[in-house]
Design a protein around this motif. Sequence first.
Motif, PDB file in Angstrom:
ATOM      1  N   ASN A 234      58.058  38.039  13.799  1.00  0.00           N
ATOM      2  CA  ASN A 234      56.721  38.111  14.373  1.00  0.00           C
ATOM      3  C   ASN A 234      56.782  37.868  15.869  1.00  0.00           C
ATOM      4  N   GLY A 235      55.843  38.472  16.581  1.00  0.00           N
ATOM      5  CA  GLY A 235      55.802  38.287  18.028  1.00  0.00           C
ATOM      6  C   GLY A 235      54.443  38.619  18.602  1.00  0.00           C
ATOM      7  N   SER A 236      53.998  37.840  19.580  1.00  0.00           N
ATOM      8  CA  SER A 236      52.739  38.130  20.259  1.00  0.00           C
ATOM      9  C   SER A 236      52.934  39.334  21.170  1.00  0.00           C
TER      10      SER A 236
ATOM     11  N   GLN B  11      69.678  43.839   9.772  1.00  0.00           N
ATOM     12  CA  GLN B  11      68.938  44.450  10.881  1.00  0.00           C
ATOM     13  C   GLN B  11      68.221  43.429  11.757  1.00  0.00           C
ATOM     14  N   SER B  12      67.977  42.237  11.232  1.00  0.00           N
ATOM     15  CA  SER B  12      66.905  41.405  11.771  1.00  0.00           C
ATOM     16  C   SER B  12      67.149  40.925  13.198  1.00  0.00           C
ATOM     17  N   TYR B  13      68.381  40.630  13.555  1.00  0.00           N
ATOM     18  CA  TYR B  13      68.571  40.103  14.913  1.00  0.00           C
ATOM     19  C   TYR B  13      68.545  41.202  15.970  1.00  0.00           C
ATOM     20  N   ASP B  14      68.946  42.412  15.621  1.00  0.00           N
ATOM     21  CA  ASP B  14      68.732  43.537  16.532  1.00  0.00           C
ATOM     22  C   ASP B  14      67.234  43.801  16.684  1.00  0.00           C
ATOM     23  N   GLU B  15      66.516  43.692  15.578  1.00  0.00           N
ATOM     24  CA  GLU B  15      65.076  43.922  15.628  1.00  0.00           C
ATOM     25  C   GLU B  15      64.358  42.825  16.404  1.00  0.00           C
ATOM     26  N   LEU B  16      64.897  41.614  16.413  1.00  0.00           N
ATOM     27  CA  LEU B  16      64.306  40.560  17.230  1.00  0.00           C
ATOM     28  C   LEU B  16      64.405  40.901  18.712  1.00  0.00           C
ATOM     29  N   GLU B  17      65.574  41.373  19.134  1.00  0.00           N
ATOM     30  CA  GLU B  17      65.734  41.757  20.542  1.00  0.00           C
ATOM     31  C   GLU B  17      64.773  42.892  20.899  1.00  0.00           C
ATOM     32  N   SER B  18      64.612  43.836  19.979  1.00  0.00           N
ATOM     33  CA  SER B  18      63.681  44.949  20.197  1.00  0.00           C
ATOM     34  C   SER B  18      62.244  44.455  20.284  1.00  0.00           C
ATOM     35  N   LEU B  19      61.911  43.466  19.471  1.00  0.00           N
ATOM     36  CA  LEU B  19      60.562  42.906  19.473  1.00  0.00           C
ATOM     37  C   LEU B  19      60.244  42.278  20.825  1.00  0.00           C
TER      38      LEU B  19
END
Length: 436
Positions: free
Chosen positions: A394-396, A305-313
């Motif tokens: 993680n993301g600001s 899931q993680s790279y799709d979730e990065l784009e969403s982040l």
Amino acid sequence: MLDLGYVREHMDAIEKMAHDRGVTLDLAAFRELDSERRQIITSIERLKAERNKASEEIARLKRKGSVPSNVTSTGEGDELARILERMKTVSDEIKRGDERIAELDERLKQFLLTIPNIPHSSVPVGKGAADNVEVRRWGSPPKFDFAPRPHWEIGEGAGILDFEAAIKIAGSRFAVYKGLGARLERALANFFLDVHTREHGFTEVLPPFLVNTASLVGVGQLPKFAADMFHVEGTDLWLTPTSEVELTSLHRDETFDADTLPIKVCAWTACFRSEAGAAGKDTRGIKRQHQFQKVEMFKFTRPEQSYDELESLVRSAEVVLQKLGLHYRVMLLCTADMGFAAAKTYDIEVWLPSTNDFMEISSCSNTEAFQARRSGIRFKAPGGKKSEFVHTLNGSGLAVGRTWIALVENYQQPDGSVVIPEALRPYMGTDRIARK
């Protein structure tokens, strides 16, 4: 942290990663430690096999019943005494070997803690910020019929920033926000949290602002960045450099059920950084302070899931800027410009009229299993035989002080006032900050 077995079996890849990231790793020392450890393990296994065989022989001799327990006679008694004496030596050697292995394990662990994450294959190789790749832009810079002023001049002119008072209280690289300046800081934090919890599905968390050493090691802040943080003397506590630390450690040493993932949390905290490596940089205004506020977004996901979730982040952070009407661009960081724990990072940079350039306002990263391995965070699929490490992101969402800067500069007026963007007016209770 990378897996020891992976490092051992992929030394060429680790060497390339270090070159691409522009870091120095003493891989020769690692090879020596690892080689010695494996040699000792082999020796101990041989000694244990000898001990097992001797135990069988001792049992055989004792079963014959012809030898007293305090053997002093010749023949089989002498043989038993010889074996027992040898086993004492073997046991001592095994003990020394185990102690040395424990020492080597700790040294190898400390070495692993200094190795940065391996960049994802989609990350461009580069030597610094000039090699980052622009992905997209949104909006356009505001047009002024006057020379735009920097935020510190606007803030002091409106009576909403006081640097002299901050110096009296704490010293340089601090600021006192006053009146609508303080309200703007608070309004931005509330606005960010509301957007992320109401529209993006994050659960709000309010964690401690003090964190222990284990939490900092778990995210990769320690041991590498100790000089950039504030330690509370006489304790195991540090002032948090980012709530990424607390949000990771919410589930340290836990195992999730796979169907509960992804888990999304966000937090507002003050953040504290000594900025030891940034002397003389951005000393005017509030861009680089010892204390600042930030809303952090964080995700625990399954690996697939993680790279799709990065784009969403990244999109979640962008939404906030779009609601505020701020011109920005998204940058994909190159290998040498990424953070220590990141496998892939996007920076979002907002436009500043005073510099006629962009300023980082959010950094969104996928650390894959790097932090989870250090923090012991796993998941287990239904029917799965063993657990796996989660991926953490993680993301600001966003850095509050830097958004304060961007708003004040982009919405400044010729008379020194600042117009409040419409989305923020319910939080401010006014549509303008007037000049003093």
